[in-house]
Design a protein around this motif. Structure first.
Motif, PDB file in Angstrom:
ATOM      1  N   GLN A  22       0.838  -0.914   0.121  1.00 23.14           N
ATOM      2  CA  GLN A  22       0.261  -0.210   0.275  1.00 23.14           C
ATOM      3  C   GLN A  22       1.388   1.337  -0.279  1.00 23.14           C
ATOM      4  OE1 GLN A  22      -3.581  -0.322   0.037  1.00 23.14           O
ATOM      5  NE2 GLN A  22      -3.751   1.856   0.785  1.00 23.14           N
ATOM      6  N   ARG A  68      -4.017  -1.175  -1.864  1.00 20.34           N
ATOM      7  CA  ARG A  68      -4.701  -2.819  -1.125  1.00 20.34           C
ATOM      8  C   ARG A  68      -5.224  -2.326   0.100  1.00 20.34           C
ATOM      9  NH1 ARG A  68       0.760  -6.195  -3.242  1.00 20.34           N
ATOM     10  NH2 ARG A  68      -1.247  -7.025  -3.956  1.00 20.34           N
ATOM     11  N   LYS A  69      -6.807  -3.737  -0.215  1.00 16.60           N
ATOM     12  CA  LYS A  69      -7.679  -3.470   0.726  1.00 16.60           C
ATOM     13  C   LYS A  69      -6.727  -4.394   1.984  1.00 16.60           C
ATOM     14  CE  LYS A  69     -10.845  -7.305  -0.290  1.00 16.60           C
ATOM     15  NZ  LYS A  69      -9.753  -8.720  -0.887  1.00 16.60           N
ATOM     16  N   SER A  70      -7.659  -4.181   3.068  1.00 12.52           N
ATOM     17  CA  SER A  70      -6.908  -4.307   3.817  1.00 12.52           C
ATOM     18  C   SER A  70      -7.953  -5.803   4.619  1.00 12.52           C
ATOM     19  CB  SER A  70      -7.749  -3.548   5.457  1.00 12.52           C
ATOM     20  OG  SER A  70      -8.473  -2.653   5.298  1.00 12.52           O
ATOM     21  N   ARG A  71      -9.025  -6.511   4.623  1.00 13.38           N
ATOM     22  CA  ARG A  71      -9.314  -7.366   4.881  1.00 13.38           C
ATOM     23  C   ARG A  71      -9.562  -8.179   3.868  1.00 13.38           C
ATOM     24  NH1 ARG A  71     -14.182  -5.120   8.680  1.00 13.38           N
ATOM     25  NH2 ARG A  71     -12.853  -3.548   9.462  1.00 13.38           N
TER      26      ARG A  71
END
Lengths: 234, 234
Positions: A22, A68-71
DNA sequence: CAGTGGTCTAGACCACACA
DNA sequence: GTGTGGTCTAGACCACTGC
Protein backbone atom coordinates in the motif's frame (compact mmCIF):
# COMPACT_ATOMS: atom_id res chain seq x y z
CA UNK A 1 -7.06 -8.22 -26.52
CA UNK A 2 -6.98 -4.45 -26.42
CA UNK A 3 -3.74 -2.65 -25.78
CA UNK A 4 -4.92 -0.82 -22.67
CA UNK A 5 -6.16 -4.09 -21.17
CA UNK A 6 -2.83 -5.75 -21.84
CA UNK A 7 -1.01 -2.86 -20.21
CA UNK A 8 -3.36 -3.01 -17.23
CA UNK A 9 -2.70 -6.73 -16.86
CA UNK A 10 1.03 -6.28 -17.08
CA UNK A 11 1.01 -3.56 -14.43
CA UNK A 12 -1.19 -5.76 -12.25
CA UNK A 13 1.25 -8.65 -12.58
CA UNK A 14 4.11 -6.31 -11.84
CA UNK A 15 2.46 -5.23 -8.60
CA UNK A 16 1.77 -8.84 -7.64
CA UNK A 17 5.21 -10.17 -8.48
CA UNK A 18 7.03 -7.40 -6.67
CA UNK A 19 4.65 -7.66 -3.72
CA UNK A 20 4.28 -3.89 -3.73
CA UNK A 21 2.73 -2.58 -0.55
CA UNK A 22 0.00 0.00 0.00
CA UNK A 23 1.35 3.40 -0.97
CA UNK A 24 4.25 2.20 -3.14
CA UNK A 25 4.83 4.59 -6.01
CA UNK A 26 4.65 3.34 -9.57
CA UNK A 27 6.73 4.81 -12.41
CA UNK A 28 5.55 8.17 -13.75
CA UNK A 29 3.34 8.42 -16.82
CA UNK A 30 6.14 9.32 -19.18
CA UNK A 31 8.16 6.27 -18.16
CA UNK A 32 5.11 4.04 -18.60
CA UNK A 33 4.52 5.55 -22.05
CA UNK A 34 8.06 4.63 -23.04
CA UNK A 35 8.01 1.19 -21.41
CA UNK A 36 4.83 0.20 -23.17
CA UNK A 37 5.48 2.29 -26.31
CA UNK A 38 2.08 3.83 -26.29
CA UNK A 39 0.40 7.19 -26.02
CA UNK A 40 -0.56 8.99 -22.85
CA UNK A 41 -4.29 8.36 -23.29
CA UNK A 42 -3.77 4.63 -23.59
CA UNK A 43 -1.73 4.49 -20.40
CA UNK A 44 -4.31 6.60 -18.62
CA UNK A 45 -7.07 4.29 -19.80
CA UNK A 46 -5.15 1.29 -18.46
CA UNK A 47 -4.62 3.07 -15.14
CA UNK A 48 -8.30 3.99 -14.92
CA UNK A 49 -9.15 0.31 -15.27
CA UNK A 50 -6.82 -0.55 -12.41
CA UNK A 51 -8.20 2.29 -10.33
CA UNK A 52 -11.73 1.00 -10.88
CA UNK A 53 -10.58 -2.43 -9.74
CA UNK A 54 -9.20 -0.83 -6.60
CA UNK A 55 -5.58 -1.75 -7.27
CA UNK A 56 -4.10 1.72 -7.53
CA UNK A 57 -4.99 5.35 -6.91
CA UNK A 58 -3.77 8.33 -8.83
CA UNK A 59 -2.96 11.69 -7.27
CA UNK A 60 -2.67 14.62 -9.58
CA UNK A 61 0.62 16.45 -9.25
CA UNK A 62 2.06 13.64 -7.21
CA UNK A 63 2.05 10.14 -8.65
CA UNK A 64 0.44 6.75 -9.05
CA UNK A 65 0.27 4.56 -5.96
CA UNK A 66 -0.56 1.00 -5.07
CA UNK A 67 -3.76 0.42 -3.13
CA UNK A 68 -4.35 -2.75 -1.11
CA UNK A 69 -7.53 -3.59 0.69
CA UNK A 70 -7.05 -4.53 4.28
CA UNK A 71 -9.28 -7.57 4.81
CA UNK A 72 -9.50 -11.06 3.33
CA UNK A 73 -12.30 -13.57 2.96
CA UNK A 74 -14.94 -11.07 1.90
CA UNK A 75 -16.92 -11.41 -1.33
CA UNK A 76 -16.58 -8.53 -3.78
CA UNK A 77 -20.02 -7.20 -4.56
CA UNK A 78 -18.81 -5.91 -7.92
CA UNK A 79 -16.49 -8.72 -8.88
CA UNK A 80 -18.57 -9.34 -11.96
CA UNK A 81 -19.55 -12.85 -11.32
CA UNK A 82 -18.92 -15.52 -8.90
CA UNK A 83 -17.04 -15.78 -5.67
CA UNK A 84 -14.30 -17.78 -7.29
CA UNK A 85 -11.75 -15.01 -7.30
CA UNK A 86 -12.50 -13.62 -3.85
CA UNK A 87 -12.73 -16.95 -2.17
CA UNK A 88 -10.24 -18.88 -4.25
CA UNK A 89 -8.34 -19.79 -1.12
CA UNK A 90 -11.46 -21.64 0.04
CA UNK A 91 -13.15 -24.66 -1.43
CA UNK A 92 -16.38 -23.67 -3.17
CA UNK A 93 -18.74 -26.31 -4.55
CA UNK A 94 -22.19 -26.16 -6.10
CA UNK A 95 -25.07 -28.60 -5.75
CA UNK A 96 -28.12 -28.51 -8.01
CA UNK A 97 -31.45 -29.03 -6.23
CA UNK A 98 -33.78 -28.65 -9.17
CA UNK A 99 -33.86 -27.59 -12.82
CA UNK A 100 -37.16 -27.28 -14.65
CA UNK A 101 -39.01 -25.36 -17.32
CA UNK A 102 -41.97 -23.49 -15.81
CA UNK A 103 -44.12 -20.38 -16.19
CA UNK A 104 -42.62 -17.52 -14.16
CA UNK A 105 -43.98 -16.22 -10.88
CA UNK A 106 -45.40 -12.71 -11.07
CA UNK A 107 -42.22 -11.40 -9.45
CA UNK A 108 -39.96 -13.18 -11.95
CA UNK A 109 -42.06 -12.08 -14.93
CA UNK A 110 -41.90 -8.46 -13.75
CA UNK A 111 -38.17 -8.49 -13.23
CA UNK A 112 -37.50 -10.27 -16.53
CA UNK A 113 -39.98 -7.98 -18.31
CA UNK A 114 -41.80 -10.89 -19.94
CA UNK A 115 -45.39 -12.16 -20.07
CA UNK A 116 -46.53 -14.69 -17.49
CA UNK A 117 -47.13 -17.36 -20.14
CA UNK A 118 -43.59 -17.35 -21.50
CA UNK A 119 -41.34 -20.24 -20.49
CA UNK A 120 -38.47 -19.77 -18.08
CA UNK A 121 -35.83 -22.09 -16.66
CA UNK A 122 -36.19 -22.31 -12.89
CA UNK A 123 -32.97 -23.34 -11.16
CA UNK A 124 -32.33 -23.96 -7.46
CA UNK A 125 -28.80 -24.44 -6.25
CA UNK A 126 -26.83 -24.54 -3.01
CA UNK A 127 -23.25 -23.28 -2.71
CA UNK A 128 -20.89 -24.67 -0.14
CA UNK A 129 -17.71 -23.13 1.22
CA UNK A 130 -15.29 -25.57 2.82
CA UNK A 131 -18.18 -27.97 3.35
CA UNK A 132 -20.45 -25.40 5.06
CA UNK A 133 -23.49 -23.97 3.34
CA UNK A 134 -22.74 -20.52 1.94
CA UNK A 135 -26.00 -19.69 0.19
CA UNK A 136 -29.20 -20.85 -1.39
CA UNK A 137 -29.91 -19.62 -4.90
CA UNK A 138 -33.13 -19.52 -6.89
CA UNK A 139 -32.86 -18.26 -10.46
CA UNK A 140 -35.16 -17.67 -13.41
CA UNK A 141 -33.74 -17.56 -16.94
CA UNK A 142 -35.77 -16.28 -19.90
CA UNK A 143 -35.98 -19.40 -22.07
CA UNK A 144 -36.34 -17.40 -25.28
CA UNK A 145 -32.79 -16.16 -24.63
CA UNK A 146 -31.16 -18.92 -22.61
CA UNK A 147 -32.56 -21.63 -24.84
CA UNK A 148 -30.97 -24.64 -23.18
CA UNK A 149 -29.63 -25.68 -19.78
CA UNK A 150 -28.71 -29.06 -18.34
CA UNK A 151 -27.42 -30.43 -15.06
CA UNK A 152 -23.78 -30.18 -16.03
CA UNK A 153 -24.02 -26.53 -17.09
CA UNK A 154 -25.97 -25.65 -13.95
CA UNK A 155 -23.47 -27.40 -11.69
CA UNK A 156 -20.54 -25.67 -13.35
CA UNK A 157 -20.91 -22.09 -14.55
CA UNK A 158 -24.14 -20.92 -16.17
CA UNK A 159 -22.61 -17.57 -17.09
CA UNK A 160 -19.61 -19.11 -18.84
CA UNK A 161 -22.03 -21.22 -20.86
CA UNK A 162 -24.16 -18.19 -21.78
CA UNK A 163 -21.08 -16.34 -22.94
CA UNK A 164 -19.20 -19.13 -24.67
CA UNK A 165 -21.80 -21.77 -25.45
CA UNK A 166 -24.55 -19.41 -26.57
CA UNK A 167 -22.28 -16.57 -27.73
CA UNK A 168 -24.29 -13.93 -25.89
CA UNK A 169 -22.88 -10.68 -24.58
CA UNK A 170 -23.61 -10.05 -20.94
CA UNK A 171 -23.91 -6.35 -20.26
CA UNK A 172 -24.82 -5.09 -16.80
CA UNK A 173 -26.77 -5.87 -13.65
CA UNK A 174 -28.92 -4.51 -10.86
CA UNK A 175 -28.51 -5.85 -7.34
CA UNK A 176 -30.83 -5.32 -4.38
CA UNK A 177 -29.74 -6.22 -0.87
CA UNK A 178 -31.68 -6.52 2.36
CA UNK A 179 -31.86 -8.58 5.55
CA UNK A 180 -34.61 -10.68 7.01
CA UNK A 181 -35.30 -13.78 9.07
CA UNK A 182 -34.77 -17.29 7.77
CA UNK A 183 -37.88 -19.27 6.84
CA UNK A 184 -38.20 -22.90 7.95
CA UNK A 185 -37.20 -24.22 4.54
CA UNK A 186 -34.16 -21.96 4.33
CA UNK A 187 -32.95 -22.71 7.81
CA UNK A 188 -33.12 -26.41 7.00
CA UNK A 189 -30.92 -26.02 3.95
CA UNK A 190 -28.54 -23.61 5.64
CA UNK A 191 -28.49 -25.61 8.87
CA UNK A 192 -29.22 -22.61 11.04
CA UNK A 193 -32.03 -21.93 13.56
CA UNK A 194 -35.29 -20.61 12.09
CA UNK A 195 -35.61 -16.81 12.38
CA UNK A 196 -31.86 -16.32 12.39
CA UNK A 197 -30.73 -13.37 10.26
CA UNK A 198 -30.31 -13.86 6.54
CA UNK A 199 -28.96 -11.62 3.86
CA UNK A 200 -31.07 -11.53 0.71
CA UNK A 201 -29.59 -10.49 -2.61
CA UNK A 202 -31.82 -10.12 -5.63
CA UNK A 203 -30.09 -9.58 -8.96
CA UNK A 204 -31.23 -8.90 -12.47
CA UNK A 205 -28.74 -9.50 -15.26
CA UNK A 206 -29.03 -7.88 -18.67
CA UNK A 207 -27.50 -8.63 -22.06
CA UNK A 208 -25.33 -5.93 -23.59
CA UNK A 209 -28.33 -4.81 -25.65
CA UNK A 210 -30.33 -4.13 -22.49
CA UNK A 211 -32.58 -7.22 -22.38
CA UNK A 212 -32.94 -8.86 -18.95
CA UNK A 213 -32.29 -12.60 -19.07
CA UNK A 214 -31.71 -13.70 -15.46
CA UNK A 215 -33.50 -12.90 -12.20
CA UNK A 216 -31.93 -14.47 -9.11
CA UNK A 217 -32.73 -14.47 -5.41
CA UNK A 218 -29.89 -15.57 -3.20
CA UNK A 219 -30.16 -16.19 0.54
CA UNK A 220 -26.85 -16.05 2.37
CA UNK A 221 -25.91 -17.85 5.52
CA UNK A 222 -25.25 -14.99 7.91
CA UNK A 223 -22.41 -16.78 9.62
CA UNK A 224 -20.43 -17.37 6.45
CA UNK A 225 -21.05 -14.39 4.23
CA UNK A 226 -19.27 -11.09 4.29
CA UNK A 227 -19.16 -8.65 1.42
CA UNK A 228 -17.00 -5.76 0.44
CA UNK A 229 -17.08 -2.91 -1.98
CA UNK A 230 -14.39 -0.50 -3.06
CA UNK A 231 -15.44 3.08 -3.68
CA UNK A 232 -13.58 5.44 -5.99
CA UNK A 233 -13.83 9.10 -6.81
CA UNK A 234 -15.75 10.40 -3.80
CA UNK B 1 -16.22 22.62 -13.95
CA UNK B 2 -14.75 20.34 -16.56
CA UNK B 3 -16.26 20.18 -20.00
CA UNK B 4 -17.04 16.47 -19.90
CA UNK B 5 -18.80 16.87 -16.57
CA UNK B 6 -20.88 19.72 -17.92
CA UNK B 7 -21.83 17.65 -20.93
CA UNK B 8 -22.72 14.71 -18.70
CA UNK B 9 -24.92 16.96 -16.56
CA UNK B 10 -26.66 18.41 -19.59
CA UNK B 11 -27.39 14.97 -21.01
CA UNK B 12 -28.66 13.87 -17.61
CA UNK B 13 -31.00 16.84 -17.41
CA UNK B 14 -32.13 16.14 -20.95
CA UNK B 15 -33.08 12.58 -19.99
CA UNK B 16 -34.89 13.79 -16.89
CA UNK B 17 -36.79 16.60 -18.57
CA UNK B 18 -37.91 14.49 -21.49
CA UNK B 19 -38.80 11.62 -19.15
CA UNK B 20 -36.99 9.22 -21.48
CA UNK B 21 -37.84 5.62 -20.76
CA UNK B 22 -35.62 2.54 -20.48
CA UNK B 23 -34.25 1.74 -23.92
CA UNK B 24 -34.81 5.17 -25.51
CA UNK B 25 -32.07 5.94 -28.00
CA UNK B 26 -29.98 9.05 -27.57
CA UNK B 27 -28.50 11.00 -30.49
CA UNK B 28 -25.46 9.40 -32.14
CA UNK B 29 -21.94 10.42 -31.21
CA UNK B 30 -21.42 12.69 -34.20
CA UNK B 31 -24.57 14.65 -33.38
CA UNK B 32 -23.49 15.00 -29.77
CA UNK B 33 -20.07 16.21 -30.92
CA UNK B 34 -21.75 18.94 -32.97
CA UNK B 35 -24.32 19.84 -30.31
CA UNK B 36 -21.70 20.30 -27.65
CA UNK B 37 -18.95 21.47 -30.02
CA UNK B 38 -16.41 19.11 -28.63
CA UNK B 39 -14.24 16.23 -29.70
CA UNK B 40 -15.20 12.58 -29.75
CA UNK B 41 -13.07 11.67 -26.74
CA UNK B 42 -14.71 14.33 -24.60
CA UNK B 43 -18.19 13.10 -25.46
CA UNK B 44 -17.14 9.52 -24.77
CA UNK B 45 -15.73 10.56 -21.43
CA UNK B 46 -19.02 12.23 -20.54
CA UNK B 47 -20.95 9.13 -21.62
CA UNK B 48 -18.65 6.88 -19.60
CA UNK B 49 -19.48 8.95 -16.54
CA UNK B 50 -23.18 8.49 -17.16
CA UNK B 51 -22.71 4.80 -17.79
CA UNK B 52 -20.88 4.45 -14.47
CA UNK B 53 -23.79 6.22 -12.79
CA UNK B 54 -26.12 3.67 -14.37
CA UNK B 55 -28.06 6.21 -16.44
CA UNK B 56 -27.22 4.94 -19.90
CA UNK B 57 -25.65 1.97 -21.64
CA UNK B 58 -23.69 2.02 -24.85
CA UNK B 59 -23.84 -0.72 -27.46
CA UNK B 60 -21.10 -0.75 -30.03
CA UNK B 61 -22.40 -0.69 -33.56
CA UNK B 62 -25.85 0.20 -32.37
CA UNK B 63 -26.28 3.27 -30.21
CA UNK B 64 -26.54 4.87 -26.80
CA UNK B 65 -29.59 4.00 -24.74
CA UNK B 66 -31.27 5.18 -21.55
CA UNK B 67 -31.11 2.86 -18.58
CA UNK B 68 -33.56 3.13 -15.70
CA UNK B 69 -33.42 1.06 -12.57
CA UNK B 70 -36.66 -0.61 -11.69
CA UNK B 71 -37.06 -0.08 -7.95
CA UNK B 72 -37.30 2.95 -5.68
CA UNK B 73 -36.54 3.53 -2.03
CA UNK B 74 -33.27 1.63 -2.01
CA UNK B 75 -30.00 3.20 -0.87
CA UNK B 76 -27.22 3.28 -3.45
CA UNK B 77 -24.19 1.56 -2.00
CA UNK B 78 -21.90 3.56 -4.27
CA UNK B 79 -23.66 6.90 -4.18
CA UNK B 80 -20.55 8.48 -2.75
CA UNK B 81 -21.91 9.80 0.43
CA UNK B 82 -25.13 9.96 2.16
CA UNK B 83 -28.61 8.73 1.47
CA UNK B 84 -29.80 12.21 0.61
CA UNK B 85 -30.05 11.60 -3.09
CA UNK B 86 -31.56 8.11 -2.95
CA UNK B 87 -34.04 8.90 -0.26
CA UNK B 88 -34.72 12.52 -1.06
CA UNK B 89 -38.41 11.74 -1.33
CA UNK B 90 -38.29 10.78 2.34
CA UNK B 91 -37.56 12.89 5.37
CA UNK B 92 -34.10 12.10 6.74
CA UNK B 93 -32.90 13.62 10.02
CA UNK B 94 -29.83 13.13 12.16
CA UNK B 95 -29.51 13.14 15.94
CA UNK B 96 -26.16 13.31 17.72
CA UNK B 97 -25.81 11.03 20.74
CA UNK B 98 -22.24 11.82 21.69
CA UNK B 99 -19.13 13.61 20.47
CA UNK B 100 -15.84 13.26 22.33
CA UNK B 101 -12.10 13.13 21.91
CA UNK B 102 -10.76 9.75 23.00
CA UNK B 103 -8.01 7.22 22.39
CA UNK B 104 -9.08 4.77 19.68
CA UNK B 105 -10.13 1.19 20.29
CA UNK B 106 -7.75 -1.41 18.89
CA UNK B 107 -10.12 -1.94 15.98
CA UNK B 108 -10.33 1.78 15.17
CA UNK B 109 -6.56 2.24 15.45
CA UNK B 110 -5.99 -0.67 13.06
CA UNK B 111 -8.44 0.59 10.51
CA UNK B 112 -7.18 4.17 10.71
CA UNK B 113 -3.57 2.96 10.66
CA UNK B 114 -2.61 5.04 13.67
CA UNK B 115 -1.06 4.36 17.06
CA UNK B 116 -3.32 3.66 20.03
CA UNK B 117 -2.21 6.81 21.87
CA UNK B 118 -3.21 9.22 19.11
CA UNK B 119 -6.39 11.23 19.61
CA UNK B 120 -9.53 10.52 17.62
CA UNK B 121 -12.99 12.06 17.53
CA UNK B 122 -15.57 9.49 18.53
CA UNK B 123 -19.04 10.30 17.19
CA UNK B 124 -22.31 8.45 17.74
CA UNK B 125 -25.35 9.38 15.72
CA UNK B 126 -28.81 8.10 14.88
CA UNK B 127 -30.47 8.65 11.52
CA UNK B 128 -34.22 8.74 11.14
CA UNK B 129 -36.29 8.24 8.03
CA UNK B 130 -39.82 9.65 8.20
CA UNK B 131 -39.58 9.53 11.97
CA UNK B 132 -38.50 5.86 12.13
CA UNK B 133 -34.99 4.88 13.08
CA UNK B 134 -32.94 4.06 10.00
CA UNK B 135 -29.53 3.36 11.49
CA UNK B 136 -27.11 3.78 14.33
CA UNK B 137 -23.67 5.11 13.46
CA UNK B 138 -20.41 5.04 15.38
CA UNK B 139 -17.45 6.81 13.76
CA UNK B 140 -13.83 7.49 14.54
CA UNK B 141 -12.03 10.42 12.90
CA UNK B 142 -8.25 10.79 13.02
CA UNK B 143 -7.88 14.05 14.95
CA UNK B 144 -4.54 14.88 13.35
CA UNK B 145 -6.46 15.18 10.06
CA UNK B 146 -9.96 16.17 11.09
CA UNK B 147 -8.72 18.71 13.59
CA UNK B 148 -12.05 20.08 14.75
CA UNK B 149 -15.68 18.97 15.04
CA UNK B 150 -18.65 20.41 16.90
CA UNK B 151 -22.29 19.55 17.43
CA UNK B 152 -23.51 21.60 14.50
CA UNK B 153 -21.09 20.01 12.03
CA UNK B 154 -21.89 16.55 13.30
CA UNK B 155 -25.63 17.11 13.07
CA UNK B 156 -25.35 18.43 9.53
CA UNK B 157 -22.79 16.93 7.18
CA UNK B 158 -19.35 15.96 8.43
CA UNK B 159 -18.13 15.23 4.91
CA UNK B 160 -19.19 18.59 3.54
CA UNK B 161 -17.27 20.21 6.38
CA UNK B 162 -14.16 18.12 5.70
CA UNK B 163 -14.27 19.08 2.05
CA UNK B 164 -15.22 22.71 2.31
CA UNK B 165 -14.34 23.74 5.85
CA UNK B 166 -11.03 21.94 6.05
CA UNK B 167 -10.25 21.98 2.32
CA UNK B 168 -9.35 18.28 2.26
CA UNK B 169 -9.73 16.04 -0.76
CA UNK B 170 -11.67 12.89 -0.08
CA UNK B 171 -10.45 10.06 -2.28
CA UNK B 172 -11.89 6.59 -1.95
CA UNK B 173 -13.38 4.09 0.47
CA UNK B 174 -13.60 0.46 1.52
CA UNK B 175 -16.92 -0.94 2.70
CA UNK B 176 -17.54 -4.24 4.47
CA UNK B 177 -21.04 -5.62 4.87
CA UNK B 178 -22.40 -8.45 6.99
CA UNK B 179 -25.45 -9.44 9.01
CA UNK B 180 -25.86 -10.33 12.65
CA UNK B 181 -28.27 -10.14 15.56
CA UNK B 182 -29.11 -6.91 17.37
CA UNK B 183 -27.57 -6.39 20.80
CA UNK B 184 -29.69 -5.10 23.66
CA UNK B 185 -28.35 -1.56 23.29
CA UNK B 186 -28.94 -1.52 19.54
CA UNK B 187 -32.43 -2.90 19.74
CA UNK B 188 -33.31 -0.19 22.23
CA UNK B 189 -32.17 2.58 19.90
CA UNK B 190 -33.70 0.96 16.83
CA UNK B 191 -36.90 0.00 18.66
CA UNK B 192 -36.77 -3.59 17.50
CA UNK B 193 -36.75 -6.89 19.44
CA UNK B 194 -33.33 -8.05 20.66
CA UNK B 195 -31.74 -10.68 18.39
CA UNK B 196 -33.64 -9.42 15.36
CA UNK B 197 -31.50 -9.28 12.22
CA UNK B 198 -29.25 -6.28 11.63
CA UNK B 199 -27.12 -5.24 8.73
CA UNK B 200 -23.65 -4.05 9.68
CA UNK B 201 -21.67 -1.82 7.40
CA UNK B 202 -18.10 -0.93 8.26
CA UNK B 203 -16.45 1.73 6.12
CA UNK B 204 -13.00 3.22 5.91
CA UNK B 205 -12.65 6.53 4.11
CA UNK B 206 -9.36 7.75 2.67
CA UNK B 207 -8.09 11.15 1.57
CA UNK B 208 -7.09 11.49 -2.07
CA UNK B 209 -3.49 10.95 -1.01
CA UNK B 210 -4.32 7.54 0.45
CA UNK B 211 -4.46 8.37 4.18
CA UNK B 212 -7.40 6.88 6.09
CA UNK B 213 -9.24 9.49 8.15
CA UNK B 214 -12.61 7.94 9.06
CA UNK B 215 -13.62 4.50 10.31
CA UNK B 216 -17.36 4.01 10.73
CA UNK B 217 -19.60 1.17 11.91
CA UNK B 218 -23.21 1.53 10.97
CA UNK B 219 -26.01 -0.75 12.17
CA UNK B 220 -29.09 -0.67 9.99
CA UNK B 221 -32.63 -1.31 11.03
CA UNK B 222 -33.50 -4.36 9.00
CA UNK B 223 -37.06 -3.26 8.42
CA UNK B 224 -36.11 0.08 6.91
CA UNK B 225 -32.94 -0.50 4.99
CA UNK B 226 -32.59 -1.80 1.49
CA UNK B 227 -29.58 -1.27 -0.70
CA UNK B 228 -28.86 -1.44 -4.36
CA UNK B 229 -25.88 -1.53 -6.62
CA UNK B 230 -25.61 -1.14 -10.35
CA UNK B 231 -23.08 -3.32 -12.14
CA UNK B 232 -21.46 -2.37 -15.43
CA UNK B 233 -19.20 -4.15 -17.85
CA UNK B 234 -19.74 -7.76 -16.83
C1' DC C 1 8.52 26.57 -9.85
C1' DA C 2 9.54 21.87 -11.20
C1' DG C 3 7.34 17.55 -11.56
C1' DT C 4 3.39 15.06 -12.48
C1' DG C 5 -1.28 13.78 -13.64
C1' DG C 6 -5.63 15.36 -16.29
C1' DT C 7 -8.24 17.49 -20.13
C1' DC C 8 -9.08 18.32 -24.76
C1' DT C 9 -8.48 18.15 -29.73
C1' DA C 10 -8.38 16.20 -34.69
C1' DG C 11 -8.08 12.50 -37.12
C1' DA C 12 -6.89 7.61 -38.64
C1' DC C 13 -8.37 3.18 -38.18
C1' DC C 14 -10.91 -0.83 -35.97
C1' DA C 15 -14.98 -3.82 -34.44
C1' DC C 16 -19.42 -4.80 -33.89
C1' DA C 17 -24.83 -4.67 -34.85
C1' DC C 18 -28.29 -4.92 -37.89
C1' DA C 19 -30.73 -4.89 -42.02
C1' DG D 1 -22.39 -2.74 -46.36
C1' DT D 2 -23.64 1.20 -43.72
C1' DG D 3 -23.95 3.15 -39.42
C1' DT D 4 -22.22 3.50 -35.06
C1' DG D 5 -19.38 3.12 -31.03
C1' DG D 6 -14.34 2.19 -29.43
C1' DT D 7 -9.26 2.42 -29.66
C1' DC D 8 -5.12 4.74 -30.35
C1' DT D 9 -1.97 8.47 -31.47
C1' DA D 10 0.68 13.06 -30.98
C1' DG D 11 0.66 17.05 -29.03
C1' DA D 12 -0.98 21.48 -26.81
C1' DC D 13 -2.30 23.19 -22.63
C1' DC D 14 -4.17 23.04 -17.77
C1' DA D 15 -4.13 22.09 -12.60
C1' DC D 16 -2.53 20.24 -8.64
C1' DT D 17 1.38 18.72 -5.11
C1' DG D 18 5.13 19.45 -2.65
C1' DC D 19 9.73 21.01 -2.27
Amino acid sequence: MLKYQQIANQIEHYIEQHQLQQGSKLPVLETLMENFSSSKSTIIKALDLLEKKGLIFQVRGSGIFVRRKSRRGYINLLSNQGFKKDLEEFDITTEMISLEIVKPTQEAADNLQIAKDQDVYHVKRIRYISGQTLCLEESYYDKSIVTYLNKQIVTESIFDYIREGLGLNIGFSEMYIKTGKLTDEESEYLKLPTADPKLIMESIFFLANGTPFDFSKVTYNHEQSQFFLLGTGL
